[in-house]
Design a protein around this motif. Sequence first.
Motif, PDB file in Angstrom:
ATOM      1  N   GLU A 115      58.998  34.477  37.732  1.00 28.23           N
ATOM      2  CA  GLU A 115      58.891  33.169  38.340  1.00 28.23           C
ATOM      3  C   GLU A 115      59.891  32.408  38.941  1.00 28.23           C
ATOM      4  N   GLU A 116      60.905  32.313  38.152  1.00 26.65           N
ATOM      5  CA  GLU A 116      62.213  31.722  38.598  1.00 26.65           C
ATOM      6  C   GLU A 116      62.770  32.323  40.093  1.00 26.65           C
ATOM      7  N   PHE A 117      62.478  33.509  40.257  1.00 22.00           N
ATOM      8  CA  PHE A 117      63.144  34.131  41.236  1.00 22.00           C
ATOM      9  C   PHE A 117      62.082  34.847  41.973  1.00 22.00           C
TER      10      PHE A 117
ATOM     11  N   LEU B 264      57.261  39.681  27.232  1.00 26.47           N
ATOM     12  CA  LEU B 264      56.325  39.679  28.293  1.00 26.47           C
ATOM     13  C   LEU B 264      56.843  37.996  28.741  1.00 26.47           C
ATOM     14  N   GLN B 265      56.952  37.199  27.900  1.00 26.64           N
ATOM     15  CA  GLN B 265      57.271  35.969  28.547  1.00 26.64           C
ATOM     16  C   GLN B 265      58.412  35.769  29.119  1.00 26.64           C
ATOM     17  N   ASP B 266      59.473  36.418  28.522  1.00 22.35           N
ATOM     18  CA  ASP B 266      60.864  36.565  29.334  1.00 22.35           C
ATOM     19  C   ASP B 266      60.773  37.159  30.832  1.00 22.35           C
ATOM     20  N   TYR B 267      59.947  38.076  31.026  1.00 22.05           N
ATOM     21  CA  TYR B 267      59.531  38.855  31.998  1.00 22.05           C
ATOM     22  C   TYR B 267      58.905  37.588  32.875  1.00 22.05           C
ATOM     23  N   PHE B 268      57.918  37.073  32.596  1.00 19.87           N
ATOM     24  CA  PHE B 268      57.099  36.229  33.102  1.00 19.87           C
ATOM     25  C   PHE B 268      58.163  34.745  33.805  1.00 19.87           C
ATOM     26  N   ASP B 269      58.977  34.483  33.004  1.00 16.42           N
ATOM     27  CA  ASP B 269      59.770  33.650  33.279  1.00 16.42           C
ATOM     28  C   ASP B 269      60.756  33.702  34.469  1.00 16.42           C
ATOM     29  N   PHE B 270      61.311  35.236  34.337  1.00 14.19           N
ATOM     30  CA  PHE B 270      62.418  35.483  35.125  1.00 14.19           C
ATOM     31  C   PHE B 270      61.813  35.881  36.674  1.00 14.19           C
TER      32      PHE B 270
END
Length: 161
Positions: free
Chosen positions: A144-146, A136-142
């Motif tokens: 947020e970056e885009f 889920l953190q990978d999703y949020f990071d992705f």
Amino acid sequence: MGLRKVLSVTDITSIKIAVIKFTGKFFDVFGNPQRKGRWFVWGESGSGKSAFIFQLLKEFAQTEKTLLVTNEEERSDEAFQDRFNLFNMHDVKDNLQVIDKESLQDLAERLRKRNSAQVIIIDSVPYMFIYKGLTLQDYFDFVEEFSDRLIIFIGHADGKK
């Protein structure tokens, strides 16, 4: 670090919102959607997800550089190719790109490049996040970056799941 600025009603209502111009039935249903955000399209197998996504893909690609990330369907699959012909995707060939089996890390690298896609459709959530072990953190990071892009995720329903 100080407190963040409090916004007034005028501050909020004077913000210019960038939208994507939709036409016809898509305008009737969605109006003109923002050029950024997160959408989630899901349904059971055979419910019409693929047909809907291809029509939506074409509508976006009328005006926006659009990328379809297909992790489940093979480009050599006859049904996949048939949808390209059925929905006349050649009409938007200058704004439409397709990549298959793209990892989230490679997709992020691709999107960091100049003139990369504004609209990204990822097929599918289970493949990219569950089967590839992303968190889920990978999703949020992705996302947020885009955050300046419109990213549409496709999911699959199985009964009430």
